[in-house]
Design a protein around this motif. Structure first.
Motif, PDB file in Angstrom:
ATOM      1  N   PHE A  66     -11.759   3.536  -3.524  1.00 35.26           N
ATOM      2  CA  PHE A  66     -11.112   2.861  -2.403  1.00 35.26           C
ATOM      3  C   PHE A  66     -11.168   1.351  -2.590  1.00 35.26           C
TER       4      PHE A  66
ATOM      5  N   GLN B 129       0.809  -1.226   0.000  1.00 29.06           N
ATOM      6  CA  GLN B 129       0.000   0.000   0.000  1.00 29.06           C
ATOM      7  C   GLN B 129       0.839   1.272   0.000  1.00 29.06           C
TER       8      GLN B 129
ATOM      9  N   ARG C  51      -4.287  -0.810   8.738  1.00 31.21           N
ATOM     10  CA  ARG C  51      -3.147  -1.728   8.633  1.00 31.21           C
ATOM     11  C   ARG C  51      -1.874  -1.059   9.116  1.00 31.21           C
TER      12      ARG C  51
ATOM     13  N   SER D 145      -8.839  -0.634   6.400  1.00 27.90           N
ATOM     14  CA  SER D 145      -8.279   0.176   5.325  1.00 27.90           C
ATOM     15  C   SER D 145      -6.775   0.203   5.508  1.00 27.90           C
ATOM     16  N   GLY D 146      -6.097   0.835   4.572  1.00 26.03           N
ATOM     17  CA  GLY D 146      -4.645   0.957   4.682  1.00 26.03           C
ATOM     18  C   GLY D 146      -4.231   1.691   5.946  1.00 26.03           C
ATOM     19  N   TYR D 147      -5.066   2.651   6.366  1.00 22.84           N
ATOM     20  CA  TYR D 147      -4.727   3.394   7.585  1.00 22.84           C
ATOM     21  C   TYR D 147      -4.719   2.462   8.787  1.00 22.84           C
TER      22      TYR D 147
END
Lengths: 266, 354
Positions: free
Chosen positions: A131, A114, B202, B198-200
């Motif tokens: 997203f 990511q 993770r 979400s990536g946040y």
């Protein structure tokens, strides 16, 4: 002391000059220099406490040098924080495995992937189509990386529950998932038997070729390094005592002394 | 089609919850209505702390301070002009004329605006505080955030002209009802859930797991921590605003250790890092506290409840230190399909041994 002339082909991807790290009285690394050739596998060997891990900590921005410069693709990164160094294309593994133990193998890799596929906070909170596409893309790439490292079958298992060899490979998977130009491997075969080490050797070569990587490898295992590396540097008590191709280093008297002790008939 | 399939269990749970709320509303059982509102406010507070601490491993003892700021901000902003002139005669000029007490039909838009303004103000404060404190870890950050809580309390006690100091702040309009409380609670749960997956999320769990490893793959430690801290502060301010307009009179003493530790207890019982666990932990501790209060009333052994609650908490810490769910989640899909044994969703922080 014999230091082989550095053969520089191509662009200077990583130039290190006069790199020194002192911990109060102790000089962990002294006046280290390197001009890394793109596409090579570069080995750094040396006895315990020679400064190999200090070198990796400096290269990855985890530790600030006392003096000296590190230039990456012509940009000065000497005092850049670790996360900037990683974004600039340097990834690493750790001698004592550092995985996100509670997270699944897949999530360990996703969190690395990511970094190259960012998405906004608002998009994430609202779960917009953009997203969800991004998440899908991140998951796909992470799965590809796991597959490349032969870890597809354990994707959903928590990292801490994996067998030792899988954990080592998962660390490499996580590192290459950041799409680095330079990969730093710290004792990648530590704790592996000869068969596993042979497999690892193939894997490292394959990664270099498939992903266009340049690799710096620190190891205790002399045969591994001799087998794998195009060029080898030898550290002893923080000093560079030899630098050249495997054959040259193998016959270097300083290296023999450092490893076997002072020969009495010298 | 896929979206519909994924959203269906959520929709069923939302509808069921709405029906339950409507029934409760119609029943006229004031006691249970009050308890349900209390439950919602605690769910928001626990979810806020879950974000700030459960996801990131940064132990914050300061979020009740954000709740206090939220409560006072919203209460002051919504006072009608006449009350304000009489009640807070020495307000600064720029605050004197503000009265967010308007309604559009049955909707108290002033209350919504005041809540959002309180949330925004607290986010700014949390951003400033967090930019400094989120560089700390371990015990240091706990002590530093505790310091923040103490500072907020001292300011509230001494800013007489704005907060009435140690005197009770009353005359707050009772806008908070079941719908507002649970509407915001749903938003809090949704926010925490979305962030976690979400990536946040993770990145938050990754830097909680190993800071060195996180930095080595390009995660700056400060950023995910700050996002969690500020988001948690926003939710705490919302809870503060709901609380103010529910209880309608309060003083700075409410927003202190007692409340801080109650919220921590709820989070730890449910499982730090689990969104569904936070809701379950809140329900359990709230029910237990309520039952113990009745036992106290019946036996006249006042203080017994507090002791037993503390014993319960210690037992949880000893026998199940990661709480009921740990970092796992209950999957709504499985819950609706009534297969609870398989209903564990793996999160970024999930650790179910296979």
């Amino acid at each position: 002391m014999t230091v082989a002339p550095v053969v520089d082909v191509g662009s200077p991807m990583l130039e290190i000059d006069g790199l020194t790290k002192r911990y109060s009285g102790l000089v962990a690394l002294s006046n280290y220099a390197l001009d890394l050739r793109p596409g090579s596998i570069h080995g750094v060997i040396g006895p315990n406490g020679a400064g190999k891990t200090t070198l990796f900590n400096l290269l990855s921005g985890m530790v600030r040098p006392t003096s000296g410069t590190i230039r990456l693709f012509g940009v000065d990164m000497t005092n850049s924080p670790a996360h900037d160094v990683a974004r600039a294309g340097v990834a690493r593994t750790f001698q004592n495995i550092r995985l996100f133990g509670d997270m699944s193998a897949l999530d360990n890799v996703k969190v690395a992937v990511q970094q190259r596929l960012p998405i906004g906070l608002a998009q994430s909170l609202l779960s917009t189509p953009a997203f969800r596409r991004r998440e899908h893309e991140i998951t796909e790439r992470a799965r590809e990386t796991l597959e490349r490292l032969g870890l597809a079958a354990v994707a959903s298992r928590p990292a801490s529950s994996l067998p030792y060899g899988d954990q080592r490979r998962l660390e490499i998977a996580r590192a290459v998932a950041t799409e680095p130009k330079i990969l730093l491997l710290d004792e990648p075969n530590a704790g592996m038997n000869p068969t596993e080490t042979a497999d690892l050797l193939d894997l490292i070569r394959r990664l270099r070729d498939d992903l266009d990587l340049t690799i710096i490898l620190v190891a205790h295992d002399i045969p591994l390094v001799m087998n794998l590396c195009d060029r080898i540097q030898v550290l002893n008590y923080g000093e560079l005592i030899a630098d050249g191709d495997p054959a040259m280093v193998r016959n270097n008297p300083d290296v023999i002394t450092a490893y076997l002790g002072q020969a009495s008939h010298a | 089609m896929r979206v519909l399939q994924m959203a269906r269990p959520t929709l069923i749970v939302l509808l069921a919850a709405s029906a339950a709320l409507a029934l409760l509303q119609l029943s006229g059982l004031a006691f249970w209505q009050g308890l349900a509102i209390n439950f919602a406010i605690f769910v928001i507070l626990v979810q806020a702390l879950n974000l700030a601490s459960g996801f990131t491993g940064v132990f914050s003892l300061g979020h009740i301070g954000f709740m206090a700021i939220g409560a006072y901000t919203s209460a002051i902003l919504t006072l009608p002009l006449a009350t304000k002139a009489e009640y807070l005669p020495n307000l600064p000029v720029w605050l004197e004329g503000v009265h967010l007490d308007m309604t559009v039909g049955p909707v108290p838009v002033g209350f919504v605006a005041a809540t959002l303004i309180a949330g925004a103000l607290v986010m700014v404060i949390a951003g400033l505080v967090g930019a400094v404190l989120m560089r700390l870890s371990g015990h240091f950050v706990a002590v530093a955030t505790l310091g923040f809580l103490v500072i907020v309390r001292v300011v509230l006690f001494n800013a007489d002209d704005i907060t009435r100091g140690s005197r009770t702040f009353s005359n707050v309009a009772p806008y908070t009802n079941l719908w507002w409380a649970w509407g915001w609670a749903a938003i809090a749960i949704y926010m925490a859930w979305r962030l976690k997956f979400s990536g946040y999320g993770r990145a938050m769990f990754a830097q909680k797991g190993d800071r060195w490893a996180a930095r080595s793959i390009g995660i700056s430690i400060l950023r995910p921590r700050l996002v969690a801290f500020v988001a948690g502060a926003f939710l705490s301010a919302v809870a503060g605003s709901l609380y103010a307009h529910f209880i309608t009179s309060f003083s700075p003493t409410v927003f202190y250790f007692d409340l801080t530790f109650r919220v921590i207890t709820m989070l730890v019982v449910g499982g730090m890092g689990s969104v569904s666990g936070a809701v379950i932990g809140t329900a359990i501790v709230l029910a237990l506290a309520e039952a113990l209060r009745r036992i106290e009333g019946a036996t006249l052994l006042y203080g017994l409840g507090g002791i037993l609650l503390a014993v319960f908490f210690i037992a949880v810490i000893i026998f199940r230190p990661s709480g009921i769910l740990g970092q796992r989640e209950i999957d709504l899909e499985q819950l609706v399909a009534w297969r609870p044994r398989r209903g564990r969703r793996r999160g970024p922080g999930s650790a179910t041994p296979d």
